[in-house]
Design a protein around this motif. Structure first.
Motif, mmCIF file in Angstrom:
data_model
loop_
_atom_site.group_PDB
_atom_site.id
_atom_site.type_symbol
_atom_site.label_atom_id
_atom_site.label_comp_id
_atom_site.label_asym_id
_atom_site.label_seq_id
_atom_site.Cartn_x
_atom_site.Cartn_y
_atom_site.Cartn_z
ATOM 1 N N UNK A 34 14.393 -7.781 -4.656
ATOM 2 C CA UNK A 34 14.871 -8.574 -3.170
ATOM 3 C C UNK A 34 14.743 -7.964 -2.031
ATOM 4 N N UNK A 35 14.725 -6.704 -2.072
ATOM 5 C CA UNK A 35 14.448 -5.660 -1.035
ATOM 6 C C UNK A 35 13.666 -4.546 -1.222
ATOM 7 N N UNK A 36 12.514 -4.499 -0.498
ATOM 8 C CA UNK A 36 11.565 -3.238 -0.556
ATOM 9 C C UNK A 36 12.159 -2.085 -0.047
ATOM 10 N N UNK A 37 13.213 -2.051 0.741
ATOM 11 C CA UNK A 37 13.781 -0.791 1.221
ATOM 12 C C UNK A 37 14.534 0.002 0.086
ATOM 13 N N UNK A 38 14.763 -0.619 -0.926
ATOM 14 C CA UNK A 38 15.490 0.164 -2.189
ATOM 15 C C UNK A 38 14.799 1.173 -2.910
ATOM 16 N N UNK A 39 13.426 1.199 -2.803
ATOM 17 C CA UNK A 39 12.657 2.331 -3.332
ATOM 18 C C UNK A 39 12.805 3.504 -2.450
ATOM 19 N N UNK B 113 1.011 -1.253 0.018
ATOM 20 C CA UNK B 113 0.074 -0.015 0.123
ATOM 21 C C UNK B 113 0.893 1.389 0.059
ATOM 22 N N UNK B 114 1.851 1.214 0.751
ATOM 23 C CA UNK B 114 2.659 2.563 0.956
ATOM 24 C C UNK B 114 3.511 2.807 -0.591
ATOM 25 N N UNK B 115 3.745 1.584 -1.262
ATOM 26 C CA UNK B 115 4.617 1.681 -2.610
ATOM 27 C C UNK B 115 3.529 2.063 -3.561
ATOM 28 N N UNK C 229 -2.893 2.402 -16.099
ATOM 29 C CA UNK C 229 -2.850 4.102 -16.379
ATOM 30 C C UNK C 229 -1.602 4.499 -15.789
ATOM 31 N N UNK C 230 -1.651 5.738 -15.421
ATOM 32 C CA UNK C 230 -0.600 6.765 -15.092
ATOM 33 C C UNK C 230 -0.064 5.901 -13.582
ATOM 34 N N UNK C 231 -0.888 5.370 -12.738
ATOM 35 C CA UNK C 231 -0.122 4.809 -11.539
ATOM 36 C C UNK C 231 0.608 3.823 -11.656
ATOM 37 N N UNK C 232 0.321 2.753 -12.921
ATOM 38 C CA UNK C 232 1.181 1.809 -13.567
ATOM 39 C C UNK C 232 2.441 2.282 -14.040
ATOM 40 N N UNK C 233 2.444 3.435 -14.773
ATOM 41 C CA UNK C 233 3.776 3.903 -15.032
ATOM 42 C C UNK C 233 4.686 4.464 -14.109
ATOM 43 N N UNK C 234 4.127 5.177 -13.356
ATOM 44 C CA UNK C 234 4.582 5.756 -12.314
ATOM 45 C C UNK C 234 5.418 4.860 -11.329
ATOM 46 N N UNK C 235 4.581 3.718 -11.043
ATOM 47 C CA UNK C 235 5.223 2.549 -10.129
ATOM 48 C C UNK C 235 6.326 1.920 -10.761
#
Length: 175
Positions: free
Chosen positions: A104-109, A35-37, A70-76
């Protein structure tokens, strides 16, 4: 590149998936991370069959996922590809031009800090590509297959990723 706008590849959807293997607190953490990502509420995925060696029973929640369009997909996707250093292996692209990769690691975002109470989770990103006109294969009445001259190829997707996202498609997974 072809100037025909009906030949231009586009992103149909991006599916972000986390397979946890069990429910409970770990699954709740995974849902919070997705949800945060993605800024979108995930849904739970359930086991399709019993796997006694892992203590998994059919129908039990074992992961979560969300679908972006849409735009959400492209941005993510742009953020996720940055985590992969704008490189994906050629083997990640299937024969229909869709591609998947793991993180491998969600903290890479960017903007995501490590929380010792949560831990580190990995996630899978699956991107479904299409061209305008692909609706003919999905419609319920009078659906038709996509002709070979209009179908997406791995080469089309690689070129699209290079042009739109500045991503280098490498032969081997050179990480």
């Amino acid at each position: 590149m072809n100037s025909n706008k009906m030949k231009k590849p586009q992103i149909e959807k991006v599916v972000v998936n986390m397979g946890i293997g069990s429910g409970g607190e770990e699954l709740m953490h995974a849902e919070e991370i997705i949800e945060k990502l993605t800024n979108q509420q995930p849904i739970r995925t359930k086991a399709k069959k019993n796997v006694p060696t892992f203590g998994i029973r059919k129908g039990e929640p074992i992961g979560c996922k969300t679908t972006l369009r849409g735009k959400k997909a492209r941005k993510f996707l742009k953020k996720a590809l940055e985590v992969k250093e704008n490189r994906i292996p050629q083997k990640s692209i299937d024969n229909h031009g869709n591609f998947s990769f793991g993180i491998d690691d969600h903290t890479g975002f960017k903007g995501i800090e490590y929380d010792p109470n949560v831990g580190i989770y990995g996630l899978d990103v699956t991107v479904t590509m299409e061209r305008p006109g692909y609706r003919v294969k999905k419609r319920s009445k009078s659906n038709n297959p996509i002709g070979p001259e209009h179908a997406l190829t791995p080469k089309d997707t690689a070129q699209y990723l290079e042009n739109e996202f500045d991503v280098k498609v490498v032969e081997k997974d050179e990480q």
